[in-house]
Every structure is written in C-alpha cells, then in structure tokens.
Design a protein around this motif. Structure first.
Motif, short mmCIF file in Angstrom:
data_model
loop_
_atom_site.label_atom_id
_atom_site.label_comp_id
_atom_site.label_asym_id
_atom_site.label_seq_id
_atom_site.Cartn_x
_atom_site.Cartn_y
_atom_site.Cartn_z
N GLY A 183 6.20 -7.89 7.61
CA GLY A 183 5.78 -6.64 7.00
C GLY A 183 6.57 -5.47 7.55
O GLY A 183 7.41 -5.63 8.44
N GLY A 184 6.28 -4.29 7.04
CA GLY A 184 6.99 -3.11 7.50
C GLY A 184 6.35 -1.83 6.99
O GLY A 184 5.41 -1.84 6.19
N LEU A 185 6.88 -0.73 7.47
CA LEU A 185 6.43 0.61 7.11
C LEU A 185 7.65 1.41 6.71
O LEU A 185 8.68 1.36 7.40
CB LEU A 185 5.74 1.25 8.32
CG LEU A 185 5.27 2.69 8.18
CD1 LEU A 185 4.16 2.79 7.14
CD2 LEU A 185 4.80 3.22 9.53
N GLY A 186 7.56 2.14 5.62
CA GLY A 186 8.70 2.94 5.17
C GLY A 186 8.26 4.23 4.51
O GLY A 186 7.10 4.39 4.15
N TYR A 202 0.87 -1.18 0.00
CA TYR A 202 0.00 0.00 0.00
C TYR A 202 0.90 1.22 0.00
O TYR A 202 1.82 1.32 0.81
CB TYR A 202 -0.86 0.06 1.26
CG TYR A 202 -1.90 -1.01 1.40
CD1 TYR A 202 -3.06 -0.96 0.65
CD2 TYR A 202 -1.75 -2.03 2.32
CE1 TYR A 202 -4.05 -1.92 0.79
CE2 TYR A 202 -2.73 -3.00 2.47
CZ TYR A 202 -3.87 -2.94 1.70
OH TYR A 202 -4.85 -3.89 1.86
N ARG A 203 0.64 2.17 -0.89
CA ARG A 203 1.39 3.43 -0.90
C ARG A 203 0.45 4.57 -0.53
O ARG A 203 -0.73 4.55 -0.88
CB ARG A 203 2.02 3.68 -2.27
CG ARG A 203 3.12 2.69 -2.58
CD ARG A 203 3.86 2.97 -3.89
NE ARG A 203 3.13 3.70 -4.87
CZ ARG A 203 3.51 4.89 -5.40
NH1 ARG A 203 4.62 5.45 -5.03
NH2 ARG A 203 2.78 5.47 -6.32
N PHE A 204 0.99 5.57 0.20
CA PHE A 204 0.20 6.68 0.71
C PHE A 204 0.92 8.00 0.45
O PHE A 204 2.15 8.06 0.50
CB PHE A 204 0.02 6.56 2.23
CG PHE A 204 -0.60 5.28 2.68
CD1 PHE A 204 -1.97 5.18 2.86
CD2 PHE A 204 0.18 4.16 2.94
CE1 PHE A 204 -2.55 4.00 3.29
CE2 PHE A 204 -0.39 2.97 3.37
CZ PHE A 204 -1.76 2.89 3.54
N ALA A 258 4.91 13.44 1.18
CA ALA A 258 5.84 12.31 1.24
C ALA A 258 5.11 11.05 0.82
O ALA A 258 3.92 10.91 1.06
CB ALA A 258 6.37 12.16 2.66
N THR A 259 5.82 10.14 0.19
CA THR A 259 5.24 8.84 -0.16
C THR A 259 5.67 7.84 0.89
O THR A 259 6.87 7.67 1.16
CB THR A 259 5.71 8.38 -1.55
OG1 THR A 259 5.32 9.37 -2.52
CG2 THR A 259 5.09 7.05 -1.92
N TRP A 260 4.68 7.19 1.50
CA TRP A 260 4.91 6.15 2.49
C TRP A 260 4.44 4.83 1.92
O TRP A 260 3.60 4.80 1.02
CB TRP A 260 4.12 6.45 3.77
CG TRP A 260 4.70 7.54 4.61
CD1 TRP A 260 4.76 8.86 4.30
CD2 TRP A 260 5.28 7.39 5.90
NE1 TRP A 260 5.35 9.56 5.33
CE2 TRP A 260 5.67 8.67 6.33
CE3 TRP A 260 5.49 6.30 6.74
CZ2 TRP A 260 6.26 8.89 7.57
CZ3 TRP A 260 6.08 6.52 7.97
CH2 TRP A 260 6.47 7.81 8.38
N THR A 304 -9.40 0.22 8.53
CA THR A 304 -9.90 0.55 7.19
C THR A 304 -9.76 2.02 6.84
O THR A 304 -9.40 2.35 5.71
CB THR A 304 -11.34 0.06 7.01
OG1 THR A 304 -11.34 -1.36 7.18
CG2 THR A 304 -11.89 0.40 5.65
N PRO A 305 -10.03 2.96 7.77
CA PRO A 305 -9.86 4.37 7.37
C PRO A 305 -8.45 4.66 6.87
O PRO A 305 -8.27 5.36 5.89
CB PRO A 305 -10.16 5.14 8.66
CG PRO A 305 -11.11 4.24 9.40
CD PRO A 305 -10.62 2.84 9.10
N LEU A 306 -7.45 4.08 7.50
CA LEU A 306 -6.08 4.30 7.03
C LEU A 306 -5.86 3.59 5.70
O LEU A 306 -5.36 4.19 4.75
CB LEU A 306 -5.06 3.77 8.04
CG LEU A 306 -3.63 3.89 7.48
CD1 LEU A 306 -2.96 5.12 8.00
CD2 LEU A 306 -2.85 2.64 7.72
N LEU A 307 -6.24 2.31 5.61
CA LEU A 307 -6.00 1.56 4.38
C LEU A 307 -6.76 2.15 3.19
O LEU A 307 -6.30 2.06 2.06
CB LEU A 307 -6.35 0.09 4.59
CG LEU A 307 -5.52 -0.65 5.64
CD1 LEU A 307 -5.99 -2.08 5.79
CD2 LEU A 307 -4.04 -0.59 5.33
N SER A 308 -7.91 2.78 3.46
CA SER A 308 -8.67 3.38 2.36
C SER A 308 -7.98 4.63 1.80
O SER A 308 -8.34 5.10 0.73
CB SER A 308 -10.09 3.71 2.81
OG SER A 308 -10.08 4.76 3.75
N ARG A 309 -6.99 5.15 2.51
CA ARG A 309 -6.21 6.30 2.03
C ARG A 309 -5.14 5.89 1.02
O ARG A 309 -4.49 6.75 0.43
CB ARG A 309 -5.48 6.98 3.19
CG ARG A 309 -6.33 7.80 4.08
CD ARG A 309 -5.48 8.58 5.04
NE ARG A 309 -4.41 9.31 4.36
CZ ARG A 309 -3.50 10.03 4.99
NH1 ARG A 309 -3.49 10.11 6.29
NH2 ARG A 309 -2.57 10.67 4.31
#
Length: 124
Positions: A37-40, A5-7, A52-54, A79-84
């Motif tokens: 998994g991870g966050l970057g 998922y990219r944000f 910024a792209t996360w 879901t609110p976050l993933l829907s972004r």
C-alpha cells in the motif's frame, strides 16, 4: 483486491493528516492478506485555494482479508481518519494486469450473484 481512499485535505492540516494516514497504513499493513500500500498526494494540490486531494491505497490477497482487516483493533482506531474519505467507491477487484513491456493479462471476477455465498467467503 485494490482499495483506494481519497481525501480532501487543507494545507494547514497536511502534517497531521499525513501522520494519521501513515498510522492507518501501518495498521492495515499488520493484517493478514495485506500485500502492499501507499499514501500519495495529487500533483496539482493547493491550486486556486482548493483542498489537496490525497490517496491512501492498499492491495489485498482477497476481499475477505480486507473485510476482516476492518475488524482489527488497530484499524478501528484509524476509523476517524478513514471516515473522512470522500463518499465514493473504494474497493475494486483487479480484472487485468500488465507487467512493464508486457501484454495485459485478464483475470476472472471473484464476484458472485449469491449474497449468502459472499458472506460465507468473507467470514472465512
């Protein structure tokens, strides 16, 4: 299976976004079939006033495990976050892997041309 998922995140929402994304990652990590998994954040973040792209990424034992995880209560609360997430493909089957210093090793596709078979597999 790999899910990415990219944000797009503004500088002012960085802390809130990171906290929410870590919560989503923990919820996904609690599900059966989750492998890691991870966050970057992109290295060239906040240049020229742009967002910024996360990226939130996870690896799963199979597509069915990932799809079942999306029905998990804790994941639904994220879901609110993933829907972004940016509107682009997010689920990928891994077709080749390579260990450090090794040679790429291909794997077969799990895809099927029969949608009913795919639904049965996802329901397992």
């Amino acid at each position: 299976m790999l899910v990415v998922y990219r944000f797009a995140v503004t500088e002012g929402e960085t802390e809130t976004f990171a906290r929410d994304a870590e919560g989503a990652l923990a919820a996904l990590a609690s599900c059966e079939g989750y492998e890691r998994g991870g966050l970057g954040r992109a290295l060239d973040s906040f240049t020229d006033g742009e967002d910024a792209t996360w990226m939130l990424w996870t690896e799963w034992s199979d597509v069915g495990s990932y799809r079942r995880a999306l029905s998990n209560f804790q994941v639904k609360m994220s879901t609110p976050l993933l829907s972004r997430a940016l509107p682009e493909a997010s689920g990928f089957e891994v077709l080749a892997e390579c260990a450090p210093g090794g040679e790429p090793r291909r794997t077969d596709s799990d895809r099927t041309d029969d949608p009913d078979e795919a639904r049965r597999e996802a329901a397992r």
